[in-house]
Enzyme design. Structure first.
Site, short mmCIF file in Angstrom:
data_model
loop_
_atom_site.label_atom_id
_atom_site.label_comp_id
_atom_site.label_asym_id
_atom_site.label_seq_id
_atom_site.Cartn_x
_atom_site.Cartn_y
_atom_site.Cartn_z
N LYS A 1 0.85 -1.20 0.00
CA LYS A 1 0.00 0.00 0.00
C LYS A 1 0.88 1.25 0.00
CE LYS A 1 -3.78 2.13 2.69
NZ LYS A 1 -4.57 2.04 3.94
N SER B 1 -9.45 -0.24 7.46
CA SER B 1 -8.97 -0.09 6.08
C SER B 1 -8.36 -1.33 5.46
CB SER B 1 -7.95 1.04 6.00
OG SER B 1 -8.63 2.25 5.90
N SER C 1 -9.58 2.11 3.29
CA SER C 1 -8.76 2.83 2.34
C SER C 1 -7.81 1.96 1.52
CB SER C 1 -7.93 3.88 3.09
OG SER C 1 -7.04 3.27 3.99
N1 GLN Z 1 -12.58 4.31 6.73
C1 GLN Z 1 -11.96 4.72 7.95
C2 GLN Z 1 -11.59 6.17 7.88
O1 GLN Z 1 -11.93 6.78 6.94
C3 GLN Z 1 -10.78 3.85 8.24
C4 GLN Z 1 -9.54 4.29 7.59
C5 GLN Z 1 -8.39 3.43 7.90
O2 GLN Z 1 -8.51 2.39 8.54
N2 GLN Z 1 -7.24 3.91 7.48
O3 GLN Z 1 -10.98 6.71 8.76
#
Ligand code: GLN
Length: 506
Positions: free
Chosen positions: A88, A187, A163
């Site tokens: 990532k 994420s 994400s």
């Molecule tokens: N979707 C969550 C957020 O927007 C989690 C993001 C993540 O785990 N990096 O914060």
């Protein structure tokens, strides 16, 4: 098997991490052919999926050739020798550009590997590229990437989740054997659920974050995206364990979880808690997802597990607490991107003030969701509001932690849905931040409590045939038990009858 369904006409079938490592070690296949096949699949799928922000053809082929040369020379091979993996874009790979999905860092190439990347290299893995993500890992759909969203391989009109959406899409489509993501509030698990792969977030502190872009440091953790639980265990075992470069990494020894999963065990004597807040009393849970989760619970019970209801009374405040803690920490972590110390620098007329350099650089470099979070977090920490918001959120976090601790005294793991819905059409929630935040309703609490959690595909949705994820949450630092339970479920579920990734929109 899932990977058989993924085979592309004219290209070799895509194998998983464990299978590929064995085949290369046994001399059944050359690492350079495996790397070439992974790159060929990227060529075939990437135009549609946009799973990658950078592909390192030359580096991947050179690394694979080194593995083949070592094998020919009879040198010992690492446990992941020749396995193509992706990383990532939050995680530094020396020599590959890193953007964290943001214009703020576009054009920057880190000189060093993150510890997790160095460990993958040391295990012999072949790094094929950097995967797409929401900007600074803030988002649940990948639509906050400054470089355009990844698409879901099972239906390219739909989101891949976020994400780590690029990593999930790449893994589902067989672009490499698997990869690393980061999970601050879900994420790794949520995109894994939406793309039909396994997403594993270890305990906070279990995996080094040295060389990983910080979003919310008390929540961030590196995790794995793979097509099987055994593959998750193999990548996890390679990256886990204490690191002198990360003072928050935990010194406890790491069990070899991969060796533990050679055969599926039954679940006799295993107590699994189903939080009523995540199933019976869950708001917004899609009926088809609920049906598949209930069927999965029946499968677990058939395998001998003692499946019982538990209550986590404070998790209904999880989203509110998470979005205060993560924005507060993000507002502090992202201060460094000011155009002077780090990040994009605006071109200003001579004589412009330092303040306008900061403001214009940040204004140009950050996208709207990142700005929203910096504003929210700065507000939550500001003198007059700190007690009402940030402190209160930390208190709620403690209550959520205690709920889990209580439930996990009587249960070996908790189980429920990963996401309330399947992958939704691109654009459906792009302008509704609250709707997007609610997609994390079942995942954020494991981060607030610091616990290991994993999403594994259940049967596809009864109406749409889209992937549905089943989430397990385990005890702190007992990743081995969590992986064993998920592995037993995966074996009992059997192969999922997925549609071929190309079939749905072509
Ligand atoms: N979707 C969550 C957020 O927007 C989690 C993001 C993540 O785990 N990096 O914060």
């Amino acid at each position: 098997m899932l990977h058989a369904a993924l085979s592309l006409p004219g290209a070799p079938a895509v194998m998983g991490v464990v299978e590929t490592a064995h085949a290369i070690a046994a001399g059944a296949v050359r690492a350079s052919d495996v790397a070439a096949a992974a790159l060929a699949r990227i060529d075939a799928f990437e135009g549609d999926l946009h799973a990658f922000l950078h592909v390192d053809r030359t580096g991947a082929l050179a690394a694979a050739e080194r593995v083949d040369a070592d094998r020919r020379a009879g040198l010992p091979l690492g446990p992941l020798a020749g396995v193509p993996v992706h990383i990532k874009d939050m995680i530094a790979v020396a020599g590959m550009p890193l953007t964290a999905g943001s214009k703020m860092l576009a054009g920057w190439t880190p000189p060093l590997d993150a510890t997790v990347v160095a460990r993958l290299r040391a295990a012999g893995a072949v790094l094929i590229g950097k995967t797409n993500q929401d900007e600074f890992a803030m988002g649940s759909s990948n639509e906050n990437s400054a470089f355009g969203p990844s698409r879901n391989p099972w239906d390219r009109t739909r989101v891949a989740g976020g994400s780590s959406g690029g990593a999930a899409a790449a893994t589902a489509a067989g672009l490499g054997c698997g990869g690393l993501g980061t999970d601050t509030g879900g994420s790794v698990r949520q995109p894994a659920a939406l793309c039909g792969v396994v997403g594993f977030k270890p305990t906070w502190g279990r995996v080094s974050r040295a060389g990983v872009v910080a979003f919310a440091s008390s929540l961030d953790q590196v995790g794995t995206l793979t097509r099987s639980v055994a593959d998750a265990a193999a990548l996890y075992t390679a990256i886990a364990g204490s690191d002198p470069l990360d003072a928050t990494s935990d010194p406890r020894p790491v069990a070899d979880c991969a060796a533990d999963l050679t055969e599926a065990k039954d679940l006799r004597g295993v107590r699994l808690g189903v939080p009523i807040e995540y199933l019976d009393a869950a708001d917004g849970l899609d009926a088809g997802v609920r049906q598949r989760i209930e069927e999965a619970l029946a499968t677990l019970a058939q395998r001998g597990a003692d499946v019982r209801r538990v209550s986590l009374p404070h998790v209904r405040f999880g989203i509110a607490a998470y979005y205060l803690v993560c924005t507060a920490e993000a507002s502090a972590n992202l201060q460094r991107y000011d155009g002077v110390r780090f990040g994009h620098r605006a071109a200003l007329a001579p004589g412009a003030t330092l303040d306008s350099l900061y403001a214009t650089s940040r204004g140009e470099g950050f996208g709207p969701e990142v700005k929203r979070r910096i504003l929210l977090g700065t507000f939550a920490l500001s003198a007059g509001f700190h007690d009402a918001y940030y402190r209160k959120a930390c208190q709620v976090r403690r209550l959520v932690h205690d709920d889990f601790a209580r439930a996990l005294r009587d249960c070996d793991a908790l189980v429920g849905p990963t996401s309330p819905v399947c992958a939704w059409p691109l654009g459906a929630h792009a302008h509704d931040p609250l709707a997007m935040y609610l997609m994390d309703i079942f995942t954020v609490s494991a981060n607030l409590a610091g616990l290991p959690a994993l999403s594994v595909p259940a049967a596809p949705h009864p109406a749409s045939a889209l992937p549905v994820g089943l989430q397990f949450v385990g005890r702190a630092f007992d990743e081995a038990s969590l992986l064993r339970v998920a592995h037993a479920f995966e074996a009992a579920r059997g192969p999922c009858a997925w549609p071929a990734p190309a079939a749905r929109s072509e």
